[in-house]
Scaffold this active site. Structure first.
Site, PDB file in Angstrom:
ATOM      1  N   GLU A 109     110.061  31.455  88.889  1.00  0.00           N
ATOM      2  CA  GLU A 109     110.004  31.333  90.429  1.00  0.00           C
ATOM      3  C   GLU A 109     108.952  30.725  91.038  1.00  0.00           C
ATOM      4  O   GLU A 109     107.805  30.549  90.365  1.00  0.00           O
ATOM      5  CB  GLU A 109     110.020  32.806  90.854  1.00  0.00           C
ATOM      6  CG  GLU A 109     111.351  33.656  90.692  1.00  0.00           C
ATOM      7  CD  GLU A 109     111.567  35.125  91.198  1.00  0.00           C
ATOM      8  OE1 GLU A 109     112.433  35.301  91.836  1.00  0.00           O
ATOM      9  OE2 GLU A 109     110.578  35.699  91.172  1.00  0.00           O
ATOM     10  N   CYS A 360     102.094  38.313  96.247  1.00  0.00           N
ATOM     11  CA  CYS A 360     101.386  38.387  94.848  1.00  0.00           C
ATOM     12  C   CYS A 360     101.839  39.556  94.168  1.00  0.00           C
ATOM     13  O   CYS A 360     101.867  40.672  94.680  1.00  0.00           O
ATOM     14  CB  CYS A 360      99.988  38.390  95.185  1.00  0.00           C
ATOM     15  SG  CYS A 360      98.938  38.494  93.702  1.00  0.00           S
TER      16      CYS A 360
END
Length: 368
Positions: A109, A360
């Site tokens: 990704e 994150c």
């Protein structure tokens, strides 16, 4: 799935390599590759112009190359490396996560984030990660394989094409920042990541012509690789994923700390900062009742005071099955104040993409 604390520094053996691609090669190597299939060496420059300056991958777009030569050149230098499985967007479309399927079915990704004053792209350097940090979805999945230089670069090329073509709200734009903070430990895939940085920053049409100063490379602290990276002479920013100022806790949160301790990691980072002239970024995910005590903020401030650093605090993003969560606002505030009391610059990151598992620590590359 790796066992707790287990580290994987080398990708599994027997993994099929991606096909050779233009972005894997230096300009000189591209000329050799073109000549090897009976084409004139200047065709390499034409292909580079199409790929790096025009983001044109399809042979029918190469109108300056004879039709009879296009397919052979495509097979030799621009094979299809990866295809888009899907895009997921949030923030009115200005944050977009892309799920890629690589040539062998592996999934990775990347995330593109458009702000009013800049556009940042978070890219992956490995499929999975071998560093096994327990609060990170990528780390808990283990390491599938390293990405090639071209697989890394293509994430950015496609992001630049999407911005140019108006696929991201806000009108045409150009990438201003690249962060190696997606899936994987960049310095565990050292040669390919360094190759990607060179492709990104080589002048057009040999590369994308981006500034080294707009690139950030994140690491959990592979000290020998940090020293080696220092010797490259780059002006990129180095970010150390610290997450704890004391070895006792960091051994648990960042298992690589059992190899290289906090002071070793910081000293290597300070050396890079001195050589590059760039401030060292300290990444610190705040985890409720685990690493967010004010005394740990004070300890971190003492370790960093007087150094060319900036502390980036990251509210912990939720991951499936995780027992941990983000800090309370009052604990976050006290932690910030404890660091700032030592004159150390500190900010709390504006986290984006949480709703699409694009923030994150959330990248898990699932087709679900």
């Amino acid at each position: 799935m790796p066992k707790p604390g287990e580290l994987t520094f080398v990708a599994p053996r027997g993994v099929k390599k991606p096909p050779r691609h233009l972005a894997d090669l230096t300009p000189a190597e591209r000329k050799e590759a073109v000549a090897a299939i009976g084409e004139k060496p200047f065709r390499a420059k034409q292909l580079s112009q199409h790929y790096f300056a025009r983001y044109a991958h399809a042979p029918e777009q190469w109108t300056d190359i004879p039709a009879g030569s296009r397919e052979g050149l495509r097979e030799a230098l621009l094979p299809e490396l990866m295809t888009v499985v899907r895009h997921l967007s949030t923030d009115q479309g200005t944050t977009r996560k892309t799920l890629w399927k690589l040539f062998d079915g592996t999934l990775v990704e990347s995330v593109l984030m458009r702000y009013p004053d800049r556009v940042t792209m978070c890219i992956s350097s490995q499929a999975g990660c071998g560093m096994n940090c327990p609060f990170c979805a990528t780390g808990q999945a283990g390491l599938d394989r390293n990405l090639s230089t071209a697989e890394i670069v293509h994430q950015i090329v496609d992001g630049m094409r999407a911005l140019r073509d108006g696929e991201v709200p806000g009108g045409p734009a150009r990438l201003s920042n690249i962060v190696f903070m997606g899936m994987g430990e960049p310095l565990a895939n050292y040669n390919r990541v360094v190759g990607a940085i060179r492709r990104l920053t080589d002048p057009e049409p040999d590369g994308l012509g981006l500034s080294q100063r707009g690139i950030t490379v994140s690491t959990v602290g592979l000290v020998p690789a940090i020293h080696r990276f220092t010797g490259e002479g780059f002006k990129c920013r180095l970010a150390i994923s610290l997450h704890a100022p004391d070895d006792e806790l960091r051994d648990t949160l960042v298992p690589v700390n059992t190899r290289w301790k906090v002071r070793e990691v910081l000293d290597a980072g300070f050396e890079y900062a001195a050589k590059s002239g760039r401030r060292l970024s300290i990444e610190y995910a705040l985890i409720r009742d685990i690493n967010d005590q004010a005394w740990r903020g004070d300890r971190l401030g003492r370790l960093l005071r007087g150094r060319p650093v900036h502390v980036n605090l990251i509210p912990l993003n939720p991951t499936p099955g995780s027992k941990w969560t983000a800090s309370r606002p009052e604990d976050e505030k006290a932690f910030v104040e404890a660091i700032a009391a030592h004159g150390v610059p500190v900010t709390i990151r504006d986290t984006r993409g949480q709703e699409i598992d694009g923030a994150c620590g959330q990248l898990a590359a699932s087709e679900r």
